[in-house]
Design a protein around this motif. Structure first.
Motif, PDB file in Angstrom:
ATOM      1  N   VAL A   1       0.859  -1.194   0.000  1.00 13.99           N
ATOM      2  CA  VAL A   1       0.000   0.000   0.000  1.00 13.99           C
ATOM      3  C   VAL A   1       0.898   1.248   0.000  1.00 13.99           C
ATOM      4  CG1 VAL A   1      -1.724   1.286   1.335  1.00 13.99           C
ATOM      5  CG2 VAL A   1      -1.863  -1.213   1.183  1.00 13.99           C
TER       6      VAL A   1
ATOM      7  N   LEU B   1      -4.220   3.294   2.646  1.00 16.36           N
ATOM      8  CA  LEU B   1      -5.461   2.525   2.706  1.00 16.36           C
ATOM      9  C   LEU B   1      -5.517   1.909   4.093  1.00 16.36           C
ATOM     10  CD1 LEU B   1      -7.429   0.671   0.196  1.00 16.36           C
ATOM     11  CD2 LEU B   1      -6.663  -0.742   2.073  1.00 16.36           C
TER      12      LEU B   1
ATOM     13  N   LEU C   1     -13.332   3.726  -4.594  1.00 20.15           N
ATOM     14  CA  LEU C   1     -12.147   3.820  -3.727  1.00 20.15           C
ATOM     15  C   LEU C   1     -10.977   4.460  -4.466  1.00 20.15           C
ATOM     16  CD1 LEU C   1     -12.207   0.317  -1.947  1.00 20.15           C
ATOM     17  CD2 LEU C   1     -13.089   2.489  -1.081  1.00 20.15           C
TER      18      LEU C   1
ATOM     19  N   TYR D   1      -8.667   7.855  -3.557  1.00 20.73           N
ATOM     20  CA  TYR D   1      -7.195   7.802  -3.532  1.00 20.73           C
ATOM     21  C   TYR D   1      -6.601   8.839  -4.496  1.00 20.73           C
ATOM     22  CZ  TYR D   1      -2.490   6.054  -4.411  1.00 20.73           C
ATOM     23  OH  TYR D   1      -1.130   5.953  -4.580  1.00 20.73           O
TER      24      TYR D   1
ATOM     25  N   CYS E   1      -6.471   9.485   2.144  1.00 16.67           N
ATOM     26  CA  CYS E   1      -6.324   8.113   2.628  1.00 16.67           C
ATOM     27  C   CYS E   1      -7.705   7.460   2.621  1.00 16.67           C
ATOM     28  CB  CYS E   1      -5.756   8.138   4.047  1.00 16.67           C
ATOM     29  SG  CYS E   1      -5.703   6.517   4.836  1.00 16.67           S
ATOM     30  N   VAL E   2      -7.782   6.223   2.175  1.00 13.00           N
ATOM     31  CA  VAL E   2      -9.064   5.528   2.034  1.00 13.00           C
ATOM     32  C   VAL E   2      -9.266   4.569   3.209  1.00 13.00           C
ATOM     33  CG1 VAL E   2     -10.501   4.210   0.435  1.00 13.00           C
ATOM     34  CG2 VAL E   2      -8.558   5.504  -0.452  1.00 13.00           C
TER      35      VAL E   2
ATOM     36  N   ASN F   1     -10.637  -4.635  -2.170  1.00 14.10           N
ATOM     37  CA  ASN F   1     -10.414  -3.258  -1.707  1.00 14.10           C
ATOM     38  C   ASN F   1      -8.938  -2.863  -1.760  1.00 14.10           C
ATOM     39  OD1 ASN F   1     -13.140  -2.877  -1.231  1.00 14.10           O
ATOM     40  ND2 ASN F   1     -13.026  -3.333   0.957  1.00 14.10           N
TER      41      ASN F   1
END
Length: 322
Positions: free
Chosen positions: A7, A21, A251, A255, A260-261, A274
């Protein structure tokens, strides 16, 4: 063993790195503690490194057990490879209550420090309960200056690496910055294709505050959410053209806005999906299509509104941004 997805990270104004994330742990239907711990361990195996919890979610202990198990099993080499965020509940937003509240969270998590500690809402509740079942007459004036001094003390005591806020408007962040010695590193807010937060994002960018997006898929919680988000025609069209799911498109959009998701699914397959939003991107025309989506705040915060309280209307709570 499945390939672990890396990530991307962002450097916060505190100097610390935050994975972009996060696995959210707020749910009106929380699994049993053992099952929840097992889900979190699975998430770490998949590549999740950032976990977002709060006393009110009831997930701190299960998350703490998962962190301990992940370290014991060597899923991560050391504690500093995980980014754990928790929050200060509204019944504790007073100067002298902040540090003890964080110490209790750390006790439940079994940790020496959290990576990020957030003021959950910009308000004070005259009620000891860590619960969303708030009597509106119990919402009383919020001492922002004193509370933030308590948050700064958490940093100075090395109990929190970074501190921030949640559900703060631009106006409230401006007020906080007037007295802050340590600026907030993060503002965690509702953000999705159906509530795009363009003005707040721009403001936070200017101030060096990173935005973290809760409810990026609309959620269907009892108290928050924008149900039906995944049925939006623009999302479905883009998803079909990209061979992605509408959720992945939603999502990826968050981003690409530089936020930040925070995702919350306890379903193994969806947890994997995800994570799969980083090796492709939305084109300009697709972003323009998403910009046309009608806007509606999912969480109005009516539970905090009272004729004798500090917020007499939803407009006052959100400083007109509704």
């Amino acid at each position: 063993m499945e390939e672990v997805i890396q990530v991307p990270m962002a450097k916060l104004n505190s100097g610390h790195q935050m994975p972009l994330l996060a696995m959210g742990t707020a749910s009106p239907w929380l699994p049993e503690a053992e099952q929840l711990t097992s889900i979190f361990i699975d998430a770490i195996e998949m590549g999740y490194r950032h976990f977002d919890t709060a006393p009110i979610y009831g997930s701190e202990e299960a998350l703490g057990r998962a962190v301990a198990a992940a370290l014991q099993r060597g899923l991560v080499a050391s504690r500093d490879q995980l980014f754990i965020s928790t929050k200060l509940w509204c019944s504790e937003t007073e100067r002298h209550l902040v540090v003890p509240a964080l110490r209790r969270s750390l006790g439940r998590l079994g940790l020496d420090y959290v990576d990020l500690y957030l003021i959950h809402w910009p308000l004070r509740v005259n009620d000891a309960a860590e619960s969303f079942e708030i009597e509106t007459e119990n919402v009383i004036p919020f001492d922002m200056k004193g509370t933030w001094e308590g948050m700064e003390e958490c940093c100075n005591l090395n109990l929190a690496k970074s501190i921030g806020v949640s559900n703060f408007t631009s106006i409230k962040i401006s007020q906080l910055l007037q007295n802050a010695t340590i600026p907030p590193a993060v503002n965690q807010v509702e953000m999705s294709v159906a509530w795009q937060q363009a003005k707040l994002l721009e403001f936070c960018r200017e101030k060096g505050v990173y935005v973290s997006a809760w409810s990026p898929l609309g959620a269907n919680g009892a108290l928050w959410g924008n149900p039906g988000l995944l049925e939006i025609p623009q999302l479905k069209d883009i998803a079909m053209a990209k061979h992605k799911s509408p959720a992945q498109v939603a999502l990826r959009w968050v981003y690409q806005q530089g936020a930040c998701v925070i995702v919350r699914s306890f379903n193994h397959e969806r947890m994997k999906q995800n994570l799969q939003i980083f090796n492709w991107e939305l084109e300009e025309e697709e972003l323009a299509k998403i910009q046309q989506i009608p806007q509606r705040r999912g969480c109005k915060g009516e539970v905090f509104i009272h004729s004798n309280g500090p917020y007499k209307s939803v407009e006052e709570l959100w400083d007109g941004d509704v």
